[in-house]
Motif scaffolding. Sequence first.
Motif, PDB file in Angstrom:
ATOM      1  N   ASP A   1       0.859  -1.184   0.000  1.00 42.70           N
ATOM      2  CA  ASP A   1       0.000   0.000   0.000  1.00 42.70           C
ATOM      3  C   ASP A   1       0.897   1.235   0.000  1.00 42.70           C
ATOM      4  N   ALA A   2       1.069   1.818  -1.182  1.00 36.69           N
ATOM      5  CA  ALA A   2       1.938   2.989  -1.338  1.00 36.69           C
ATOM      6  C   ALA A   2       1.129   4.252  -1.571  1.00 36.69           C
ATOM      7  N   THR A   3      -0.105   4.277  -1.113  1.00 35.53           N
ATOM      8  CA  THR A   3      -1.014   5.399  -1.352  1.00 35.53           C
ATOM      9  C   THR A   3      -0.405   6.730  -0.932  1.00 35.53           C
ATOM     10  N   ASP A   4       0.038   6.807   0.315  1.00 37.10           N
ATOM     11  CA  ASP A   4       0.577   8.074   0.811  1.00 37.10           C
ATOM     12  C   ASP A   4       1.793   8.514   0.025  1.00 37.10           C
ATOM     13  N   ARG A   5       2.624   7.571  -0.327  1.00 40.64           N
ATOM     14  CA  ARG A   5       3.856   7.868  -1.078  1.00 40.64           C
ATOM     15  C   ARG A   5       3.527   8.521  -2.423  1.00 40.64           C
ATOM     16  N   PHE A   6       2.566   7.974  -3.136  1.00 43.41           N
ATOM     17  CA  PHE A   6       2.207   8.512  -4.444  1.00 43.41           C
ATOM     18  C   PHE A   6       1.495   9.858  -4.318  1.00 43.41           C
ATOM     19  N   LEU A   7       0.501   9.934  -3.428  1.00 43.67           N
ATOM     20  CA  LEU A   7      -0.287  11.158  -3.322  1.00 43.67           C
ATOM     21  C   LEU A   7       0.542  12.327  -2.796  1.00 43.67           C
ATOM     22  N   ASP A   8       1.497  12.036  -1.938  1.00 43.87           N
ATOM     23  CA  ASP A   8       2.376  13.104  -1.466  1.00 43.87           C
ATOM     24  C   ASP A   8       3.215  13.668  -2.617  1.00 43.87           C
ATOM     25  N   LEU A   9       3.707  12.786  -3.490  1.00 43.87           N
ATOM     26  CA  LEU A   9       4.499  13.234  -4.636  1.00 43.87           C
ATOM     27  C   LEU A   9       3.654  14.019  -5.641  1.00 43.87           C
ATOM     28  N   LEU A  10       2.367  13.696  -5.724  1.00 43.53           N
ATOM     29  CA  LEU A  10       1.482  14.318  -6.704  1.00 43.53           C
ATOM     30  C   LEU A  10       0.850  15.612  -6.202  1.00 43.53           C
ATOM     31  N   ALA A  11       1.024  15.923  -4.932  1.00 48.26           N
ATOM     32  CA  ALA A  11       0.396  17.113  -4.354  1.00 48.26           C
ATOM     33  C   ALA A  11       0.824  18.370  -5.114  1.00 48.26           C
ATOM     34  N   GLY A  12      -0.169  19.123  -5.598  1.00 56.39           N
ATOM     35  CA  GLY A  12       0.104  20.373  -6.290  1.00 56.39           C
ATOM     36  C   GLY A  12       0.505  20.240  -7.740  1.00 56.39           C
ATOM     37  N   VAL A  13       0.604  19.027  -8.255  1.00 52.75           N
ATOM     38  CA  VAL A  13       1.009  18.817  -9.659  1.00 52.75           C
ATOM     39  C   VAL A  13      -0.247  18.774 -10.532  1.00 52.75           C
ATOM     40  N   ASP A  14      -0.374  19.729 -11.456  1.00 49.88           N
ATOM     41  CA  ASP A  14      -1.591  19.795 -12.262  1.00 49.88           C
ATOM     42  C   ASP A  14      -1.377  19.496 -13.741  1.00 49.88           C
ATOM     43  N   GLU A  15      -0.138  19.383 -14.183  1.00 48.94           N
ATOM     44  CA  GLU A  15       0.140  19.135 -15.604  1.00 48.94           C
ATOM     45  C   GLU A  15       0.021  17.634 -15.893  1.00 48.94           C
ATOM     46  N   PRO A  16      -0.875  17.255 -16.809  1.00 47.94           N
ATOM     47  CA  PRO A  16      -1.168  15.831 -17.029  1.00 47.94           C
ATOM     48  C   PRO A  16       0.051  14.958 -17.302  1.00 47.94           C
ATOM     49  N   GLU A  17       0.941  15.406 -18.201  1.00 47.59           N
ATOM     50  CA  GLU A  17       2.087  14.569 -18.553  1.00 47.59           C
ATOM     51  C   GLU A  17       3.045  14.418 -17.382  1.00 47.59           C
ATOM     52  N   ARG A  18       3.173  15.457 -16.575  1.00 48.65           N
ATOM     53  CA  ARG A  18       4.035  15.365 -15.393  1.00 48.65           C
ATOM     54  C   ARG A  18       3.440  14.395 -14.380  1.00 48.65           C
ATOM     55  N   LYS A  19       2.129  14.416 -14.231  1.00 49.45           N
ATOM     56  CA  LYS A  19       1.473  13.459 -13.335  1.00 49.45           C
ATOM     57  C   LYS A  19       1.758  12.029 -13.795  1.00 49.45           C
ATOM     58  N   ARG A  20       1.627  11.802 -15.093  1.00 49.55           N
ATOM     59  CA  ARG A  20       1.880  10.464 -15.638  1.00 49.55           C
ATOM     60  C   ARG A  20       3.313  10.006 -15.351  1.00 49.55           C
ATOM     61  N   LYS A  21       4.261  10.907 -15.551  1.00 52.08           N
ATOM     62  CA  LYS A  21       5.661  10.544 -15.338  1.00 52.08           C
ATOM     63  C   LYS A  21       5.949  10.248 -13.871  1.00 52.08           C
ATOM     64  N   ILE A  22       5.347  11.020 -12.967  1.00 55.46           N
ATOM     65  CA  ILE A  22       5.539  10.781 -11.534  1.00 55.46           C
ATOM     66  C   ILE A  22       4.975   9.419 -11.150  1.00 55.46           C
ATOM     67  N   ILE A  23       3.769   9.121 -11.615  1.00 53.03           N
ATOM     68  CA  ILE A  23       3.117   7.851 -11.260  1.00 53.03           C
ATOM     69  C   ILE A  23       3.903   6.675 -11.837  1.00 53.03           C
TER      70      ILE A  23
END
Length: 326
Positions: free
Chosen positions: A98-120
């Motif tokens: 369960d890496a939920t917190d790890r992913f959502l913390d990294l995604l906080a404040g990121v609104d650009e779709p391609e950047r979100k994809r790359k982070i995930i």
Amino acid sequence: MEKNVRPADMKRINTPELAEAFIAEQVKEVREQVGDKKVLLALSGGVDSSVVAALLIKAIGKQLVCVHVNHGLMRKGESEQVIEVFRGQLDANLIYVDATDRFLDLLAGVDEPERKRKIIGGEFIKVFDEEARKLEGIDFLAQGTIYPDILESDGVKAHHNVGGLPEDMQFELVEPVRLLFKDEVRVVGKALGLPESMVERQPFPGPGLGVRCLGAITRDRLTALRESDAILREEFAAAGLADKVWQFFTVVPDMRATGVRDGKRAYDWPVIIRAVNTVDAMTATVPEIDWAVLKKITSRILAEVPGVCRVLYDLSPKPTATIEWE
């Protein structure tokens, strides 16, 4: 014959009998390839990885080590189903992360779709890499490669389940369904006893709900998205639409609209329903859903999902719209 080229005389697997023959052949081949060694598989819960997991469990049992990473962007109940089916019913050697917190913390404040994809995608590889390095004696990596993957990548496969592990992790690949088309994989999955809801699962983007929670992802909007999506699925199933509409889901944008709740003005989110029919996903049409069905879905979402004041139905075909919003 090159192993990644489908023989011209290969029969389409469209009956339980042909599926059983294919399974028996692949069980034999996997046992010959793997011997007494261990195999690692990233089990997303999608059709391809689930069928590969069930097939390899039949072939080599506990020699298969499945890793399911919950990045917090799964649909409602999906990780729970993976655990129940593979650990509870098939007695799989399953590692759940369960890496939920790890992913959502990294995604906080990121609104650009391609950047979100790359982070995930990038973080998934890191998590899977960390889990793989904890294990000993792994010589093989299983992947849910199917034939369209090979055709579209010109024979070079970078499957969405893994993406790309570090170069120092040298595994031999095990790809038992690499010569099958998606409809054939589903037939094989049914023959292996996987539940209908898993075998007939709709296409789901690699970043999961991350591209349906538009803009910067927040936990409360993500919850609204997950719950509204579950209601849509329940009501489409009840209305007999689940196997008649190719893909359907909800979207929650990063904006608020004026609403009224408990006699007071409120600023809440809209939920957008997206439903399409297509043959090849290159073009798509929007089905005409019965008004009573849409009204029931709307009533349930507005009553049961906190923070939502409007429900909209996306009427846009592809082109000019795409199927997904991001």
